[in-house]
Design a protein around this motif. Sequence first.
Motif, PDB file in Angstrom:
ATOM      1  N   SER A   1      98.308   2.619  40.258  1.00  0.00           N
ATOM      2  CA  SER A   1      97.176   3.540  40.414  1.00  0.00           C
ATOM      3  C   SER A   1      95.840   2.891  40.052  1.00  0.00           C
ATOM      4  N   GLU A   2      95.889   1.822  39.251  1.00  0.00           N
ATOM      5  CA  GLU A   2      94.644   1.158  38.867  1.00  0.00           C
ATOM      6  C   GLU A   2      94.203   0.095  39.879  1.00  0.00           C
TER       7      GLU A   2
ATOM      8  N   ARG B   1      92.786   0.337  42.767  1.00  0.00           N
ATOM      9  CA  ARG B   1      92.207   1.409  43.591  1.00  0.00           C
ATOM     10  C   ARG B   1      92.164   1.036  45.061  1.00  0.00           C
TER      11      ARG B   1
ATOM     12  N   SER C   1      96.700  -4.625  31.871  1.00  0.00           N
ATOM     13  CA  SER C   1      95.317  -4.891  32.287  1.00  0.00           C
ATOM     14  C   SER C   1      95.177  -6.249  32.931  1.00  0.00           C
TER      15      SER C   1
ATOM     16  N   THR D   1      96.988  -6.354  36.321  1.00  0.00           N
ATOM     17  CA  THR D   1      96.322  -5.509  37.301  1.00  0.00           C
ATOM     18  C   THR D   1      95.006  -6.148  37.775  1.00  0.00           C
TER      19      THR D   1
ATOM     20  N   ARG E   1      93.987  -6.821  41.615  1.00  0.00           N
ATOM     21  CA  ARG E   1      92.764  -6.287  42.251  1.00  0.00           C
ATOM     22  C   ARG E   1      91.974  -7.368  42.965  1.00  0.00           C
TER      23      ARG E   1
END
Length: 345
Positions: A91-92, A94, A318, A321, A325
């Motif tokens: 979900s992170e 985006r 973190s 992710t 990203r």
Amino acid sequence: MDDKSKSLKRLLTGIRPTGPLHLGHYVGALKQWIPLQDEYECFFLIADIQALTTHAENPGLIVQAVEDVVLDWVSVGLDPTRSNVHFVLQSEVRELTELTVYLGMVTPFTWMERNPTIREERKHLKKSATVGFMTYVVSQAADILFVSHDPNQVKSSILVPVGEDQAPHLRDNNRIASAFNKLYGPTFNRCNALIGDVGRLVGVDGQAKMSKSAGNAINLKDDPETVKNLVMGMFTDPKRTSADVPGTVEDNPVFIYHDAFNTNVEEVADLKDRYKKGKVGDVEVKKKLIVALESFLEPIRARRADAKKNLDTMDVLSSGTARARELAAATVERTRSAMHLMRLP
Ligand code: TRP
């Protein structure tokens, strides 16, 4: 991450965080992920949005399960402290929701309706299927395809090691990638499925599949007492009313588990032999299974306890992710320009 890791081939796989992981996850999937960490840049995705397709009314459970999955993964030997191994919270990233919309434009709805795993899961839904549920395979394609290299620059495919129930999704992933590439030019790599050899593990109740919802699972984090009780209550050959009745070994859960977890091959052969002749009781077979499971589970529990003390799970997520990203943003840009979406000044 160092440059060497960046040039590695890429692997992506994922899991829905709906509870702690169990032995079925281990033999069906996790087991084969571990050695791949030596060869690939690995993205291990915790698919919390996909978990909402079945657990929208219970988001608290997902939060708890995310933590459990991180610890379970570390406990079996995935190592997010390596620079090439990333634990990713879906979900992170985006960009994935955006990519899902774009991929949806080239995906016929009939593919979703005909996907055998979707059809099967749909039967078990308590309510009518949501739009999110019916299209989660498109979202899963975004999960996979975001790690594509630019096919104009690197000829490569994405390795996706999964349990056999995921095979239809990976087929659809490749159909979606091909449909997009055909229409808009080379944008995505295809994926290669790597399906676990054990397929699915039966539950302790003899049902076809070990699952949390069926209540027939042995979790990786279960304590010895729980494991013992689950094994002692395990379903065996129902025709065997006493120890001297010859029993059937094939498709018998206790022996499926012995085959999967007991490293003492002679002991297993001897137990099978005596079972078929009516020369061993279920209790002995089960007690030996408990010993075998304990020697498998004990180091896993120890690593979990250590991680719980020394590893900051949020930190791990973190950094993994962030790397995801980086790739996802580049992929979204490539996708948008392939589709002629305008860029305003
Ligand atoms: N569908 C998978 C499961 O139910 C989880 C998943 C989400 C996944 N995205 C993925 C698996 C991408 C492989 C690749 O466990």
